[in-house]
Design a protein around this motif. Structure first.
Motif, PDB file in Angstrom:
ATOM      1  N   ILE A   4       0.840  -1.200   0.000  1.00  7.16           N
ATOM      2  CA  ILE A   4       0.000   0.000   0.000  1.00  7.16           C
ATOM      3  C   ILE A   4       0.873   1.247   0.000  1.00  7.16           C
ATOM      4  O   ILE A   4       0.635   2.197  -0.733  1.00  7.16           O
ATOM      5  CB  ILE A   4      -0.953   0.000   1.208  1.00  7.16           C
ATOM      6  N   THR A  36     -10.178   1.850   8.293  1.00  8.95           N
ATOM      7  CA  THR A  36      -9.063   2.770   8.549  1.00  8.95           C
ATOM      8  C   THR A  36      -7.935   2.112   9.334  1.00  8.95           C
ATOM      9  O   THR A  36      -6.772   2.521   9.201  1.00  8.95           O
ATOM     10  CB  THR A  36      -9.543   4.025   9.287  1.00  8.95           C
ATOM     11  N   CYS A  39      -5.356   1.041   6.966  1.00  9.66           N
ATOM     12  CA  CYS A  39      -4.750   2.057   6.102  1.00  9.66           C
ATOM     13  C   CYS A  39      -3.436   2.536   6.709  1.00  9.66           C
ATOM     14  O   CYS A  39      -3.298   2.582   7.935  1.00  9.66           O
ATOM     15  CB  CYS A  39      -5.690   3.253   5.947  1.00  9.66           C
ATOM     16  N   TRP A  44      -4.777   8.622   5.773  1.00  6.61           N
ATOM     17  CA  TRP A  44      -6.218   8.734   5.964  1.00  6.61           C
ATOM     18  C   TRP A  44      -6.501   9.699   7.106  1.00  6.61           C
ATOM     19  O   TRP A  44      -5.681   9.935   7.980  1.00  6.61           O
ATOM     20  CB  TRP A  44      -6.834   7.373   6.273  1.00  6.61           C
ATOM     21  N   ALA A 404      -9.263  -2.382   2.299  1.00  7.38           N
ATOM     22  CA  ALA A 404      -8.618  -1.076   2.442  1.00  7.38           C
ATOM     23  C   ALA A 404      -7.777  -0.763   1.209  1.00  7.38           C
ATOM     24  O   ALA A 404      -7.792   0.365   0.688  1.00  7.38           O
ATOM     25  CB  ALA A 404      -7.745  -1.062   3.702  1.00  7.38           C
ATOM     26  N   HIS A 407      -9.862   0.403  -1.593  1.00  8.94           N
ATOM     27  CA  HIS A 407     -10.239   1.812  -1.464  1.00  8.94           C
ATOM     28  C   HIS A 407      -9.201   2.710  -2.138  1.00  8.94           C
ATOM     29  O   HIS A 407      -9.549   3.638  -2.878  1.00  8.94           O
ATOM     30  CB  HIS A 407     -10.357   2.204   0.019  1.00  8.94           C
ATOM     31  N   PHE A 408      -7.927   2.451  -1.879  1.00  6.79           N
ATOM     32  CA  PHE A 408      -6.885   3.298  -2.452  1.00  6.79           C
ATOM     33  C   PHE A 408      -6.784   3.109  -3.960  1.00  6.79           C
ATOM     34  O   PHE A 408      -6.496   4.061  -4.695  1.00  6.79           O
ATOM     35  CB  PHE A 408      -5.547   3.021  -1.769  1.00  6.79           C
TER      36      PHE A 408
END
Length: 442
Positions: A4, A36, A39, A44, A404, A407-408
């Motif tokens: 990530i 979160t 993340c 975030w 997560a 999401h990115f």
């Protein structure tokens, strides 16, 4: 989390989630918290509601996170300015809204707020239906009206199921490119899922007698009846907030019917839950009625808060986690149950039914049909183990960590629409018939 971090070096720098958040006690606050926590730090933040004016009880968890600003005045008082003045300086941010009609009751005001925010925007739609008869698409009328206003003013929406995706894109084909399936995250409890059901039952029994603070009479009844210790007893049950819409009373009905179907077996019912709003007279009345219904030998209703560390133990201990709601779209408890390797049997209703079927559990539109399947399950324990393995496979694929990352990936897509997407990893399940987000190998 190195993957990530590498991704973020060339993509979106920050996702700002706009949502209820802990210590607000609701499923969407929990959902955002679990996302979160996977993340990277610094990638975030959260813009949430003023805790004094949100209007529901706060959880026992009261420590406030440095990433969170409780800046939105209330559910009825919100606008772009209350968000803009708390945005980080710089840019490379995506605003990610968690939407449910009770959280944002004024749909026109919500869309106006999005229109006035000159940032890339995503809206996760938690409570859309696809089996309603109110429209030809399966959406409810208020959902259709809301989407018609919303879709021109957001860069993307995410939904939890193929069924909702198909309903939204059928209703608004001109906005198909904005609609993405990003499934509800699931928990992973490897230490709990490795327990046998018998081992989990012993752990649950000991905890309930020593730690849960139960009424003396019901604790003594649990001790004497030994439903969690007798290897010949099959336990059907559930847990969660105590409301009539959760279908808790059907656990009692299922237990009675299965006992008549299998007179040679011992079948018990167990429910552990608590009122989210103790002053809600309707829920209070329903909980008191449930206590009376379950107050017979072999059936237990515990109105109490179940700590997070013992929740997966209960879900693993149940021979069948039974869920028959009257209305639902998704279920946070199902997300816990999958990671605990639970044996799930539920109503084939909306996204819950779709998820449970994908994960290898039992889902039926008809209660009698579901009970016939549960009967076969209780007669053949190997079927339960197979279901547990499939549930754990699903939980791995759609873990909070994987979700997560998705999401990115979507945030980068809407920031840089011409960037070539990476090839999906074969280790992460996707549904190629809809716009599932690709995922990187870990």
């Amino acid at each position: 989390m190195a993957t990530i971090h590498t991704k973020l070096m060339t993509g979106v720098k920050t996702i700002s989630f706009v949502t209820p958040y802990k210590p607000i006690m609701c499923g969407i606050a929990d959902y955002t918290y679990f996302v979160t926590q996977e993340c990277p730090d610094g990638a975030w933040d959260v813009l949430s509601f003023n805790l004094d004016h949100y209007g529901v009880p706060l959880s026992f968890y009261r420590s406030l996170d440095i990433h969170v600003r409780y800046c939105i005045p209330s559910r009825t008082d919100f606008c772009a300015s209350s968000i803009l003045k708390y945005m980080r300086p710089g840019g490379d941010q995506v605003l990610w809204f968690q939407h449910e009609f009770g959280i944002w009751p004024d749909s026109a005001r919500f869309v106006g707020m999005l229109r006035d925010l000159n940032y890339p925007k995503v809206v996760t739609l938690h409570t859309l239906h696809f089996q309603s008869d109110e429209t030809v698409y399966g959406l409810r009328q208020n959902e259709y009206a809301f989407l018609r206003m919303l879709l021109p003013h957001t860069d993307a929406v995410t939904v939890f199921s193929k069924g909702v995706y198909e309903a939204v894109t059928a209703a608004f084909p001109e906005h198909t490119d904005k609609v993405h399936v990003l499934r509800h995250g699931t928990h992973l409890y490897p230490e709990i899922s490795s327990l046998s059901k018998a081992e989990a039952k012993v752990r649950l029994h000991d905890y309930m007698l020593s730690e849960l603070g139960l009424d003396v009479a019901i604790r003594e009844r649990l001790r004497q009846e030994r439903v969690l210790l007798d290897p010949d007893v099959s336990v059907i049950g559930g847990t969660g907030f105590v409301t009539a819409s959760k279908g808790t009373g059907f656990i009692n009905i299922a237990c009675d019917k299965l006992q008549r179907m299998l007179p040679g077996k011992k079948i018990a019912a167990l429910y552990v839950g608590h009122l989210r709003e103790p002053d809600n007279a309707t829920d209070r009345e329903w909980a008191d009625g449930a206590k009376a219904i379950f107050n017979v030998p072999g059936q237990f209703f515990f109105e109490t808060y179940l700590p997070r560390e013992i929740l997966p133990v209960l879900l693993r201990a149940l021979d069948v986690y039974f869920y028959w709601p009257s209305d639902c779209t998704q279920s946070g408890i199902v997300a816990h149950a999958l990671g605990a390797g639970a044996t799930i049997a539920c109503r084939d209703l909306e996204g819950v039914g779709e998820t449970v079927k994908m994960a290898g559990g039992l889902a039926h539109k008809d209660l009698e049909g579901l009970l016939l399947d549960i009967r076969e399950l209780l007669l053949d324990p190997s079927l339960s183990e197979q279901m547990s393995e499939r549930a754990l496979g699903y939980a791995e694929n759609f873990s909070w960590r994987n979700q997560a990352l998705r999401h990115f990936e979507l945030a980068e897509r809407i920031q840089r629409p011409k960037v070539q997407l990476l090839v999906p990893s074969s280790s992460v399940a996707t549904d190629t018939s809809v716009r599932e987000e690709p995922s990187l190998a870990f």
